[in-house]
Design an enzyme around this catalytic site. Structure first.
Site, PDB file in Angstrom:
ATOM      1  N   CYS A  96       0.531  -1.093  -0.472  1.00 30.08           N
ATOM      2  CA  CYS A  96      -0.233  -0.371  -0.030  1.00 30.08           C
ATOM      3  C   CYS A  96       0.875   0.933   0.142  1.00 30.08           C
ATOM      4  CB  CYS A  96      -0.745   0.259   1.207  1.00 30.08           C
ATOM      5  SG  CYS A  96      -1.672   1.407   1.316  1.00 30.08           S
ATOM      6  N   GLU A 126       2.500  -5.801   8.823  1.00 29.62           N
ATOM      7  CA  GLU A 126       3.353  -4.059   8.169  1.00 29.62           C
ATOM      8  C   GLU A 126       4.697  -3.618   9.419  1.00 29.62           C
ATOM      9  OE1 GLU A 126       0.189  -1.389   8.594  1.00 29.62           O
ATOM     10  OE2 GLU A 126       1.470  -0.054   9.039  1.00 29.62           O
ATOM     11  N   ASN A 232      -7.060  -4.274  12.326  1.00 26.02           N
ATOM     12  CA  ASN A 232      -8.024  -2.983  11.574  1.00 26.02           C
ATOM     13  C   ASN A 232      -9.593  -4.025  12.085  1.00 26.02           C
ATOM     14  OD1 ASN A 232      -9.490  -3.390   8.625  1.00 26.02           O
ATOM     15  ND2 ASN A 232      -9.676  -1.117  10.090  1.00 26.02           N
TER      16      ASN A 232
HETATM   17  S1  SF4 Z   1      -5.752   0.186   5.874  1.00 25.84           S
HETATM   18 FE1  SF4 Z   1      -3.788  -0.238   4.471  1.00 25.84          FE
HETATM   19  S2  SF4 Z   1      -4.039  -0.785   3.130  1.00 25.84           S
HETATM   20 FE2  SF4 Z   1      -5.935   0.245   4.001  1.00 25.84          FE
HETATM   21  S3  SF4 Z   1      -4.553   1.964   3.262  1.00 25.84           S
HETATM   22 FE3  SF4 Z   1      -5.673   2.447   4.540  1.00 25.84          FE
HETATM   23  S4  SF4 Z   1      -2.279   1.376   5.042  1.00 25.84           S
HETATM   24 FE4  SF4 Z   1      -3.306   1.051   3.201  1.00 25.84          FE
END
Ligand code: SF4
Length: 290
Positions: A96, A126, A232
């Site tokens: 990303c 990450e 997340n």
């Molecule tokens: S949540 Fe992670 S993968 Fe999604 S846009 Fe943000 S940094 Fe990139």
């Protein structure tokens, strides 16, 4: 009973981009390997696996000479790129761009002699990638308590894994500010002072807080759909549960229990940045069929 899917739920653009890259590559040549699960969602992994995307580990590199391997949105440490070169593997880098930016910034501070502190989970891909970009010399902290043990004698910068919660980040920043000279809480933007805290929590995660809270309050019952290993997903689920105590976490529709919906007039469905829209739609159909 009305069942509504949260408009702001679903893949973040970083994940959409990674999957687009994988699917485009598989259209050209169906044999593609993903280094680690491409997304924290077993159902989506299965869908992509059926199209040819096989999940591999670094240990598989030896048998993949001449093959193509996808680097997922979390990114990788420089040692992975070196290992791929050694084994004659072609890499497709779908890191990303937000993560790439954090990797570049962390490296810049490291080169200037800063002690690097990362608010994150040590084993998260990450974080492994970020730590690798600074020669494995970063201190990773999960909590305010762990931050209290950081060496206060060095000029220090605090970064965050992109999917952590902002409140804890700033609580850790406060602890370090109290112990380390010239502490500055920055934003994602650059600042050039001796002690920094870089709020590198992705806007795709933090920006959802407010909308999710409103959505959770509007519904009698909430069903939160995410992979159990989605970082997340955990953060967003907790936000949801804070606003609505009748929030239930599921990975797939078979986990739904009819008793959760007793007396409910409205049900809301939400998910992590790694939860596909098609899965939330399946969950909605399953709730309506109960
Ligand atoms: S949540 Fe992670 S993968 Fe999604 S846009 Fe943000 S940094 Fe990139």
């Amino acid at each position: 009973m009305t069942v509504t899917i949260d408009q702001s739920a679903g893949f973040c653009w970083g994940v959409v981009r990674t999957i687009d890259i994988a699917e485009e590559q598989m259209r050209e040549s169906p044999e593609l390997y993903s280094l680690g699960p491409v997304i924290h969602n077993p159902m989506e992994i299965e869908r992509l696996r059926a199209r040819g995307l096989e999940t591999v580990t670094h240990g598989d590199f030896e048998r993949l000479t001449g093959k193509t391997v996808l680097i997922r949105a979390h990114g990788e440490p420089p040692s992975t790129y070196a290992l791929a070169r050694k084994h004659g593997i072609t890499l497709i880098d779908a890191t990303c761009p937000v993560v790439t930016k954090v990797q570049e910034r962390i490296r810049k501070f490291y080169d200037q002699g800063y002690q690097i502190v990362i608010f994150g989970k040590k084993d998260h891909a990450e974080v492994v990638g970020l730590v690798g970009h600074v020669n494995n010399e970063a201190v990773v902290v999960r909590s305010v308590e762990e931050a209290a043990a950081v060496d206060p004698s060095r000029k220090t910068v605090l970064f965050s894994q992109t999917t952590m919660d902002k409140a804890t980040f700033y609580a850790i920043a406060d602890v370090l500010r109290g112990r380390i000279r010239d502490f500055v809480v920055g934003t994602f933007e650059e600042s050039a002072i001796d002690f920094h805290a870089k709020d590198t929590i992705c806007g795709q995660v933090s920006g959802r807080d407010k909308k999710l809270r409103e959505f959770a309050r509007q519904n009698d019952v909430m069903v939160f759909v995410a992979g159990r290993n989605s970082s997340n997903g955990k953060v967003l689920y907790e936000i949801c549960a804070e606003e609505n105590p009748r929030t239930h976490f599921i990975e797939e529709e078979s986990e739904l229990r009819p008793e959760w919906f007793a007396g409910a007039g409205t049900v809301g469905i939400s998910g992590a940045t790694s939860t596909p829209q098609w899965l939330m739609e399946r969950v909605r159909a399953a709730i309506e069929a109960l």
